[in-house]
Design a protein around this motif. Structure first.
Motif, PDB file in Angstrom:
ATOM      1  N   VAL A 125       0.845  -1.190   0.000  1.00 31.93           N
ATOM      2  CA  VAL A 125       0.000   0.000   0.000  1.00 31.93           C
ATOM      3  C   VAL A 125       0.882   1.243   0.000  1.00 31.93           C
ATOM      4  O   VAL A 125       2.013   1.215   0.474  1.00 31.93           O
ATOM      5  CB  VAL A 125      -0.950   0.025   1.211  1.00 31.93           C
ATOM      6  CG1 VAL A 125      -1.985  -1.071   1.120  1.00 31.93           C
ATOM      7  CG2 VAL A 125      -0.195  -0.078   2.517  1.00 31.93           C
ATOM      8  N   ASP A 126       0.337   2.314  -0.552  1.00 32.51           N
ATOM      9  CA  ASP A 126       1.080   3.574  -0.565  1.00 32.51           C
ATOM     10  C   ASP A 126       0.827   4.332   0.740  1.00 32.51           C
ATOM     11  O   ASP A 126       0.176   3.826   1.657  1.00 32.51           O
ATOM     12  CB  ASP A 126       0.718   4.411  -1.794  1.00 32.51           C
ATOM     13  CG  ASP A 126      -0.770   4.727  -1.884  1.00 32.51           C
ATOM     14  OD1 ASP A 126      -1.488   4.556  -0.880  1.00 32.51           O
ATOM     15  OD2 ASP A 126      -1.213   5.160  -2.963  1.00 32.51           O
ATOM     16  N   SER A 127       1.317   5.552   0.815  1.00 37.70           N
ATOM     17  CA  SER A 127       1.216   6.343   2.051  1.00 37.70           C
ATOM     18  C   SER A 127      -0.224   6.684   2.420  1.00 37.70           C
ATOM     19  O   SER A 127      -0.532   6.914   3.586  1.00 37.70           O
ATOM     20  CB  SER A 127       2.031   7.620   1.920  1.00 37.70           C
ATOM     21  OG  SER A 127       1.557   8.380   0.825  1.00 37.70           O
ATOM     22  N   SER A 128      -1.130   6.681   1.449  1.00 39.92           N
ATOM     23  CA  SER A 128      -2.532   6.984   1.744  1.00 39.92           C
ATOM     24  C   SER A 128      -3.346   5.738   2.075  1.00 39.92           C
ATOM     25  O   SER A 128      -4.547   5.828   2.302  1.00 39.92           O
ATOM     26  CB  SER A 128      -3.170   7.733   0.567  1.00 39.92           C
ATOM     27  OG  SER A 128      -3.171   6.920  -0.583  1.00 39.92           O
ATOM     28  N   GLY A 129      -2.710   4.568   2.076  1.00 42.52           N
ATOM     29  CA  GLY A 129      -3.402   3.325   2.430  1.00 42.52           C
ATOM     30  C   GLY A 129      -4.072   2.632   1.266  1.00 42.52           C
ATOM     31  O   GLY A 129      -4.829   1.690   1.456  1.00 42.52           O
ATOM     32  N   ASP A 130      -3.825   3.088   0.046  1.00 38.58           N
ATOM     33  CA  ASP A 130      -4.398   2.463  -1.143  1.00 38.58           C
ATOM     34  C   ASP A 130      -3.415   1.459  -1.728  1.00 38.58           C
ATOM     35  O   ASP A 130      -2.205   1.537  -1.501  1.00 38.58           O
ATOM     36  CB  ASP A 130      -4.735   3.526  -2.198  1.00 38.58           C
ATOM     37  CG  ASP A 130      -5.807   4.486  -1.717  1.00 38.58           C
ATOM     38  OD1 ASP A 130      -6.719   4.035  -0.991  1.00 38.58           O
ATOM     39  OD2 ASP A 130      -5.721   5.681  -2.052  1.00 38.58           O
ATOM     40  N   LEU A 131      -3.929   0.541  -2.535  1.00 37.70           N
ATOM     41  CA  LEU A 131      -3.090  -0.449  -3.207  1.00 37.70           C
ATOM     42  C   LEU A 131      -2.075   0.266  -4.102  1.00 37.70           C
ATOM     43  O   LEU A 131      -2.414   1.253  -4.757  1.00 37.70           O
ATOM     44  CB  LEU A 131      -3.968  -1.379  -4.043  1.00 37.70           C
ATOM     45  CG  LEU A 131      -3.337  -2.613  -4.646  1.00 37.70           C
ATOM     46  CD1 LEU A 131      -2.834  -3.555  -3.553  1.00 37.70           C
ATOM     47  CD2 LEU A 131      -4.340  -3.353  -5.517  1.00 37.70           C
ATOM     48  N   ILE A 132      -0.837  -0.232  -4.092  1.00 34.39           N
ATOM     49  CA  ILE A 132       0.213   0.401  -4.897  1.00 34.39           C
ATOM     50  C   ILE A 132      -0.170   0.386  -6.371  1.00 34.39           C
ATOM     51  O   ILE A 132      -0.914  -0.471  -6.816  1.00 34.39           O
ATOM     52  CB  ILE A 132       1.577  -0.298  -4.692  1.00 34.39           C
ATOM     53  CG1 ILE A 132       1.476  -1.777  -5.048  1.00 34.39           C
ATOM     54  CG2 ILE A 132       2.103  -0.095  -3.300  1.00 34.39           C
ATOM     55  CD1 ILE A 132       2.801  -2.519  -5.075  1.00 34.39           C
ATOM     56  N   PRO A 133       0.346   1.323  -7.143  1.00 36.97           N
ATOM     57  CA  PRO A 133       0.052   1.332  -8.577  1.00 36.97           C
ATOM     58  C   PRO A 133       0.660   0.115  -9.278  1.00 36.97           C
ATOM     59  O   PRO A 133       1.576  -0.520  -8.768  1.00 36.97           O
ATOM     60  CB  PRO A 133       0.698   2.619  -9.083  1.00 36.97           C
ATOM     61  CG  PRO A 133       1.084   3.396  -7.884  1.00 36.97           C
ATOM     62  CD  PRO A 133       1.130   2.471  -6.734  1.00 36.97           C
ATOM     63  N   GLU A 134       0.122  -0.162 -10.426  1.00 32.08           N
ATOM     64  CA  GLU A 134       0.622  -1.288 -11.232  1.00 32.08           C
ATOM     65  C   GLU A 134       2.082  -1.032 -11.596  1.00 32.08           C
ATOM     66  O   GLU A 134       2.444   0.043 -12.037  1.00 32.08           O
ATOM     67  CB  GLU A 134      -0.215  -1.394 -12.516  1.00 32.08           C
ATOM     68  CG  GLU A 134       0.031  -2.635 -13.324  1.00 32.08           C
ATOM     69  CD  GLU A 134      -0.627  -3.858 -12.722  1.00 32.08           C
ATOM     70  OE1 GLU A 134       0.009  -4.920 -12.756  1.00 32.08           O
ATOM     71  OE2 GLU A 134      -1.750  -3.769 -12.211  1.00 32.08           O
ATOM     72  N   PRO A 135       2.971  -2.034 -11.370  1.00 36.62           N
ATOM     73  CA  PRO A 135       4.380  -1.834 -11.733  1.00 36.62           C
ATOM     74  C   PRO A 135       4.557  -1.718 -13.242  1.00 36.62           C
ATOM     75  O   PRO A 135       3.698  -2.128 -14.015  1.00 36.62           O
ATOM     76  CB  PRO A 135       5.083  -3.077 -11.203  1.00 36.62           C
ATOM     77  CG  PRO A 135       4.043  -3.978 -10.670  1.00 36.62           C
ATOM     78  CD  PRO A 135       2.724  -3.307 -10.755  1.00 36.62           C
ATOM     79  N   THR A 136       5.671  -1.157 -13.624  1.00 35.32           N
ATOM     80  CA  THR A 136       5.951  -1.017 -15.050  1.00 35.32           C
ATOM     81  C   THR A 136       6.129  -2.386 -15.687  1.00 35.32           C
ATOM     82  O   THR A 136       6.429  -3.368 -15.016  1.00 35.32           O
ATOM     83  CB  THR A 136       7.232  -0.192 -15.273  1.00 35.32           C
ATOM     84  OG1 THR A 136       8.306  -0.863 -14.622  1.00 35.32           O
ATOM     85  CG2 THR A 136       7.062   1.216 -14.711  1.00 35.32           C
ATOM     86  N   SER A 137       5.973  -2.443 -16.965  1.00 38.17           N
ATOM     87  CA  SER A 137       6.039  -3.715 -17.677  1.00 38.17           C
ATOM     88  C   SER A 137       7.469  -4.017 -18.126  1.00 38.17           C
ATOM     89  O   SER A 137       7.737  -4.260 -19.288  1.00 38.17           O
ATOM     90  CB  SER A 137       5.100  -3.683 -18.878  1.00 38.17           C
ATOM     91  OG  SER A 137       5.006  -4.953 -19.454  1.00 38.17           O
ATOM     92  N   ALA A 138       8.391  -4.002 -17.183  1.00 42.25           N
ATOM     93  CA  ALA A 138       9.791  -4.295 -17.483  1.00 42.25           C
ATOM     94  C   ALA A 138       9.981  -5.810 -17.560  1.00 42.25           C
ATOM     95  O   ALA A 138       9.120  -6.584 -17.171  1.00 42.25           O
ATOM     96  CB  ALA A 138      10.685  -3.705 -16.394  1.00 42.25           C
ATOM     97  N   ALA A 139      11.137  -6.212 -18.061  1.00 43.67           N
ATOM     98  CA  ALA A 139      11.445  -7.642 -18.149  1.00 43.67           C
ATOM     99  C   ALA A 139      11.562  -8.228 -16.747  1.00 43.67           C
ATOM    100  O   ALA A 139      11.944  -7.549 -15.798  1.00 43.67           O
ATOM    101  CB  ALA A 139      12.750  -7.852 -18.913  1.00 43.67           C
ATOM    102  N   VAL A 140      11.201  -9.483 -16.616  1.00 39.25           N
ATOM    103  CA  VAL A 140      11.266 -10.164 -15.327  1.00 39.25           C
ATOM    104  C   VAL A 140      12.725 -10.294 -14.917  1.00 39.25           C
ATOM    105  O   VAL A 140      13.550 -10.812 -15.668  1.00 39.25           O
ATOM    106  CB  VAL A 140      10.607 -11.562 -15.421  1.00 39.25           C
ATOM    107  CG1 VAL A 140      10.813 -12.340 -14.136  1.00 39.25           C
ATOM    108  CG2 VAL A 140       9.130 -11.424 -15.726  1.00 39.25           C
ATOM    109  N   PRO A 141      13.092  -9.798 -13.725  1.00 37.70           N
ATOM    110  CA  PRO A 141      14.493  -9.876 -13.291  1.00 37.70           C
ATOM    111  C   PRO A 141      14.858 -11.265 -12.784  1.00 37.70           C
ATOM    112  O   PRO A 141      14.000 -12.098 -12.557  1.00 37.70           O
ATOM    113  CB  PRO A 141      14.569  -8.852 -12.167  1.00 37.70           C
ATOM    114  CG  PRO A 141      13.194  -8.796 -11.622  1.00 37.70           C
ATOM    115  CD  PRO A 141      12.276  -9.080 -12.770  1.00 37.70           C
ATOM    116  N   GLY A 142      16.123 -11.452 -12.597  1.00 37.82           N
ATOM    117  CA  GLY A 142      16.601 -12.707 -12.037  1.00 37.82           C
ATOM    118  C   GLY A 142      17.588 -13.392 -12.961  1.00 37.82           C
ATOM    119  O   GLY A 142      17.221 -14.276 -13.712  1.00 37.82           O
TER     120      GLY A 142
END
Length: 189
Positions: A125-142
């Motif tokens: 959750v972000d500072s206001s208590g809402d669900l975090i925004p959708e992450p960017t569509s970057a390549a899967v790390p690892g």
């Protein structure tokens, strides 16, 4: 002028006494009264059991979906195929049950670290208590032999709608369900 007040007759007093005695001995309706006393606690227990069961079932199925989908990252299949985080999220959703709202309430975060001691859990959750925004569509790390943390954050809205129970820990009454797994990728290169 004086009002005439008559004293009750013995006949009337005996009728009232016999009615009160008969009313006191009458047992018709005890079942309804007993049911009324037991019904509310019974319904609260029943709905509470169902609600907690649904919560744990949803948590378990999300954890299972994360484990199954993360296997692709662990073996290097996702990295070699060039999968993005959005595509990996679709894989997680394919293993999750149908009632899980993947489009709006599910966030997938995949991060890699140099060692297990360096792993830090990302917030849901972000500072206001809402669900975090959708992450960017970057390549899967690892990369090969790297530590990877896969975290799924799911805002379970049903928690705010359950009667007799407050399972929600978010501002809007929803409950945050987090499922994650940490592993070291195989040397797939």
């Amino acid at each position: 002028m004086r009002a005439l007040v008559s004293k009750p007759s013995n006949c009337m007093v005996s009728r009232v006494k016999s009615f009160a005695t008969a009313f006191g001995r009458d047992e018709r309706g005890f079942t309804a009264v007993e049911f009324a006393m037991v019904a509310m606690p019974f319904l609260m227990l029943l709905f509470g059991t169902i609600a907690v069961g649904l919560y744990f079932f949803t948590t378990f199925t999300l954890e299972n979906a994360v484990e199954k989908a993360a296997r692709q990252i662990r073996t290097g299949q996702a990295q070699m195929a060039g999968k993005t985080t959005s595509e990996f999220k679709a894989d997680v959703c394919s293993y999750a049950p149908g009632y899980v709202d993947c489009a709006g309430n599910l966030r997938v975060n995949v991060t890699s670290f140099s060692s297990f001691s360096a792993v830090t859990t990302p917030p849901c959750v972000d500072s206001s208590g809402d669900l975090i925004p959708e992450p960017t569509s970057a390549a899967v790390p690892g990369a090969a032999s790297e530590v990877v943390l896969v975290t799924v954050c799911y805002e379970w809205e049903l928690a705010g709608a359950l009667p007799f129970l407050e399972l929600g820990d978010m501002d809007n009454g929803s409950s945050m369900i987090r499922a994650s797994t940490t592993f070291k990728t195989e040397p797939y290169n």
